[in-house]
Design an enzyme around this catalytic site. Structure first.
Site, PDB file in Angstrom:
ATOM      1  N   SER A  32       0.873  -1.185   0.000  1.00 24.76           N
ATOM      2  CA  SER A  32       0.000   0.000   0.000  1.00 24.76           C
ATOM      3  C   SER A  32       0.904   1.227   0.000  1.00 24.76           C
ATOM      4  O   SER A  32       2.069   1.133   0.401  1.00 24.76           O
ATOM      5  CB  SER A  32      -0.843  -0.013   1.278  1.00 24.76           C
ATOM      6  OG  SER A  32      -1.446   1.242   1.489  1.00 24.76           O
ATOM      7  N   TYR A  35      -1.711  -0.835  10.383  1.00 29.29           N
ATOM      8  CA  TYR A  35      -1.895  -1.183   8.964  1.00 29.29           C
ATOM      9  C   TYR A  35      -0.615  -0.855   8.191  1.00 29.29           C
ATOM     10  O   TYR A  35      -0.090  -1.694   7.440  1.00 29.29           O
ATOM     11  CB  TYR A  35      -3.077  -0.405   8.383  1.00 29.29           C
ATOM     12  CG  TYR A  35      -3.322  -0.680   6.912  1.00 29.29           C
ATOM     13  CD1 TYR A  35      -3.856  -1.897   6.497  1.00 29.29           C
ATOM     14  CD2 TYR A  35      -3.017   0.277   5.935  1.00 29.29           C
ATOM     15  CE1 TYR A  35      -4.085  -2.159   5.149  1.00 29.29           C
ATOM     16  CE2 TYR A  35      -3.246   0.021   4.587  1.00 29.29           C
ATOM     17  CZ  TYR A  35      -3.772  -1.196   4.200  1.00 29.29           C
ATOM     18  OH  TYR A  35      -3.988  -1.452   2.869  1.00 29.29           O
TER      19      TYR A  35
HETATM   20  N1  LIG Z   1      -8.498  -0.282  -1.669  1.00 30.16           N
HETATM   21  C1  LIG Z   1      -7.429   0.446  -1.423  1.00 30.16           C
HETATM   22  O1  LIG Z   1      -7.471   1.680  -1.472  1.00 30.16           O
HETATM   23  C2  LIG Z   1      -6.117  -0.227  -1.091  1.00 30.16           C
HETATM   24  C3  LIG Z   1      -4.983   0.572  -1.020  1.00 30.16           C
HETATM   25  C4  LIG Z   1      -3.765  -0.029  -0.692  1.00 30.16           C
HETATM   26  C5  LIG Z   1      -3.696  -1.390  -0.467  1.00 30.16           C
HETATM   27  N2  LIG Z   1      -4.818  -2.148  -0.541  1.00 30.16           N
HETATM   28  C6  LIG Z   1      -4.701  -3.584  -0.265  1.00 30.16           C
HETATM   29  O2  LIG Z   1      -5.312  -4.302  -1.309  1.00 30.16           O
HETATM   30  C7  LIG Z   1      -5.616  -5.616  -0.869  1.00 30.16           C
HETATM   31  C8  LIG Z   1      -7.010  -5.990  -1.354  1.00 30.16           C
HETATM   32  O3  LIG Z   1      -7.964  -5.166  -0.709  1.00 30.16           O
HETATM   33  P1  LIG Z   1      -9.152  -4.447  -1.471  1.00 30.16           P
HETATM   34  O4  LIG Z   1      -8.866  -3.003  -1.456  1.00 30.16           O
HETATM   35  O5  LIG Z   1      -9.433  -5.115  -2.728  1.00 30.16           O
HETATM   36  O6  LIG Z   1     -10.338  -4.629  -0.393  1.00 30.16           O
HETATM   37  P2  LIG Z   1     -11.528  -5.688  -0.291  1.00 30.16           P
HETATM   38  O7  LIG Z   1     -12.493  -5.479  -1.394  1.00 30.16           O
HETATM   39  O8  LIG Z   1     -12.022  -5.563   1.108  1.00 30.16           O
HETATM   40  O9  LIG Z   1     -10.794  -7.085  -0.503  1.00 30.16           O
HETATM   41  C9  LIG Z   1     -10.075  -7.738   0.528  1.00 30.16           C
HETATM   42  C10 LIG Z   1     -10.025  -9.202   0.200  1.00 30.16           C
HETATM   43  O10 LIG Z   1      -9.258  -9.875   1.200  1.00 30.16           O
HETATM   44  C11 LIG Z   1      -9.997 -11.022   1.610  1.00 30.16           C
HETATM   45  N3  LIG Z   1      -9.635 -11.431   2.958  1.00 30.16           N
HETATM   46  C12 LIG Z   1      -9.733 -10.717   4.103  1.00 30.16           C
HETATM   47  N4  LIG Z   1      -9.331 -11.471   5.139  1.00 30.16           N
HETATM   48  C13 LIG Z   1      -8.985 -12.685   4.637  1.00 30.16           C
HETATM   49  C14 LIG Z   1      -8.515 -13.888   5.206  1.00 30.16           C
HETATM   50  N5  LIG Z   1      -8.315 -14.030   6.524  1.00 30.16           N
HETATM   51  N6  LIG Z   1      -8.265 -14.934   4.382  1.00 30.16           N
HETATM   52  C15 LIG Z   1      -8.465 -14.829   3.051  1.00 30.16           C
HETATM   53  N7  LIG Z   1      -8.922 -13.726   2.458  1.00 30.16           N
HETATM   54  C16 LIG Z   1      -9.174 -12.665   3.254  1.00 30.16           C
HETATM   55  C17 LIG Z   1     -11.458 -10.626   1.457  1.00 30.16           C
HETATM   56  O11 LIG Z   1     -12.277 -11.751   1.264  1.00 30.16           O
HETATM   57  P3  LIG Z   1     -13.135 -12.512   2.378  1.00 30.16           P
HETATM   58  O12 LIG Z   1     -13.724 -11.492   3.276  1.00 30.16           O
HETATM   59  O13 LIG Z   1     -14.149 -13.238   1.537  1.00 30.16           O
HETATM   60  O14 LIG Z   1     -12.186 -13.439   3.046  1.00 30.16           O
HETATM   61  C18 LIG Z   1     -11.401  -9.835   0.161  1.00 30.16           C
HETATM   62  O15 LIG Z   1     -11.465 -10.715  -0.941  1.00 30.16           O
HETATM   63  C19 LIG Z   1      -5.466  -5.585   0.654  1.00 30.16           C
HETATM   64  O16 LIG Z   1      -4.249  -6.214   1.002  1.00 30.16           O
HETATM   65  C20 LIG Z   1      -5.412  -4.110   0.969  1.00 30.16           C
HETATM   66  O17 LIG Z   1      -4.693  -3.848   2.144  1.00 30.16           O
HETATM   67  C21 LIG Z   1      -6.023  -1.596  -0.865  1.00 30.16           C
END
Ligand SMILES: NC(=O)c1ccc[n+]([C@@H]2O[C@H](COP(=O)([O-])OP(=O)(O)OC[C@H]3O[C@@H](n4cnc5c(N)ncnc54)[C@H](OP(=O)(O)O)[C@@H]3O)[C@@H](O)[C@H]2O)c1
Length: 247
Positions: A140, A153
């Site tokens: 991130s 985080y």
């Molecule tokens: N969106 C942003 O602005 C942003 C910015 C920087 C970094 N990121 C990073 O991007 C990555 C993806 O996040 P996203 O933004 O796409 O958010 P999201 O839509 O909330 O997706 C998160 C994913 O992680 C899964 N997950 C959570 N806990 C888990 C576990 N214990 N085991 C397996 N899967 C798990 C969730 O699925 P389930 O709940 O079905 O398990 C979901 O598929 C994350 O690492 C986040 O920190 C996002």
């Protein structure tokens, strides 16, 4: 080349993982999808298959080493090998440290840090044996800079940065042909903010995302770009975010 590569994606049930699964499958990859919400994975798998793509899924909690091992096994059984793992599962229940949301702190360490360790531990034996592989992880911009409200985080995402860089160096030193890529997204419209329980932090972040957020397909594009490079080329890092986000 993306076509015919076998690609495991963790956190595939929404957001960045889901968008990446769709894009890679549309380019001919065989995708192996993991997350905890089975219904979402099934829906996505059906959608990919209906569009002519190849996909399988397994319920996966990345905090459980055994479930990481079994998704690698599933990839091998269904598609014969594993070429890429996209370690993307994560959550961001931000809050000021003074709120003492210690359960959230530990959950972030378990998922964002130990989930990455478990995924790498599960796939590395296959990559070492075949002398090739690609590990891609979602850090991130919070892994590059400190943000109030994001102490834990950010710490988990700094960890990913260090870990992936050392993996890259050691793989080169050991001649194992394992490539790495670390992605540093800024504000991307996904379900990520739903993990924030602290009201003030949520309001503040929601305002930022409403103003600046861009589509998770933008991140899928860079994952595809990294995989598509010739095998002798690794693109280690991508920082990707809204063009108008001023930090
Ligand atoms: N969106 C942003 O602005 C942003 C910015 C920087 C970094 N990121 C990073 O991007 C990555 C993806 O996040 P996203 O933004 O796409 O958010 P999201 O839509 O909330 O997706 C998160 C994913 O992680 C899964 N997950 C959570 N806990 C888990 C576990 N214990 N085991 C397996 N899967 C798990 C969730 O699925 P389930 O709940 O079905 O398990 C979901 O598929 C994350 O690492 C986040 O920190 C996002």
């Amino acid at each position: 080349m993306i076509k015919d590569k076998v690609i495991i994606i963790t956190g595939a049930s929404s957001g960045i993982g889901e968008a990446t699964a769709k894009l890679l499958a549309s380019k001919g990859a065989k995708v192996v999808l993991g997350a905890r919400r089975e219904a979402k994975l099934k829906q996505l798998t059906d959608q990919i298959r209906q569009s002519g793509g190849q996909a399988v899924y397994q319920e996966l909690d990345v905090t459980r080493p055994q479930e990481n091992e079994s998704i690698v096994k599933l990839a091998k059984e269904e598609f014969g090998r594993v070429d890429v793992i996209f370690l993307n599962a994560g959550l961001m229940p931000n809050s000021p440290l003074s709120a003492l949301k210690t359960d959230d702190w530990h959950q972030m360490v378990d998922i964002n840090v130990k989930g990455v360790l478990n995924g790498v531990a599960a796939v590395l034996p296959a990559f070492l044996e075949q002398k090739s592989g690609h590990v891609i992880a979602t850090s991130s911009v919070a892994g590059l800079k400190a943000y109030p409200g994001g102490a834990v985080y950010g710490g988990t995402k700094w960890f990913v940065r260090d870990f992936m860089e050392v993996l890259r160096m050691e793989s080169a030193m050991e001649g194992t042909n394992i490539r790495t890529a670390t992605i540093y997204p800024a504000a991307i419209h996904t379900e990520l903010l739903t993990t924030i329980s602290e009201k003030e932090t949520l309001n503040q972040m929601q305002g930022i995302y409403d103003r600046y957020g861009i589509s998770p397909e933008r991140i899928a594009n860079v994952v595809a770009f990294a995989i598509d490079q010739p095998e002798d080329t690794t693109i280690n890092e991508f920082t990707v975010g809204p063009a108008n986000q001023p930090w």
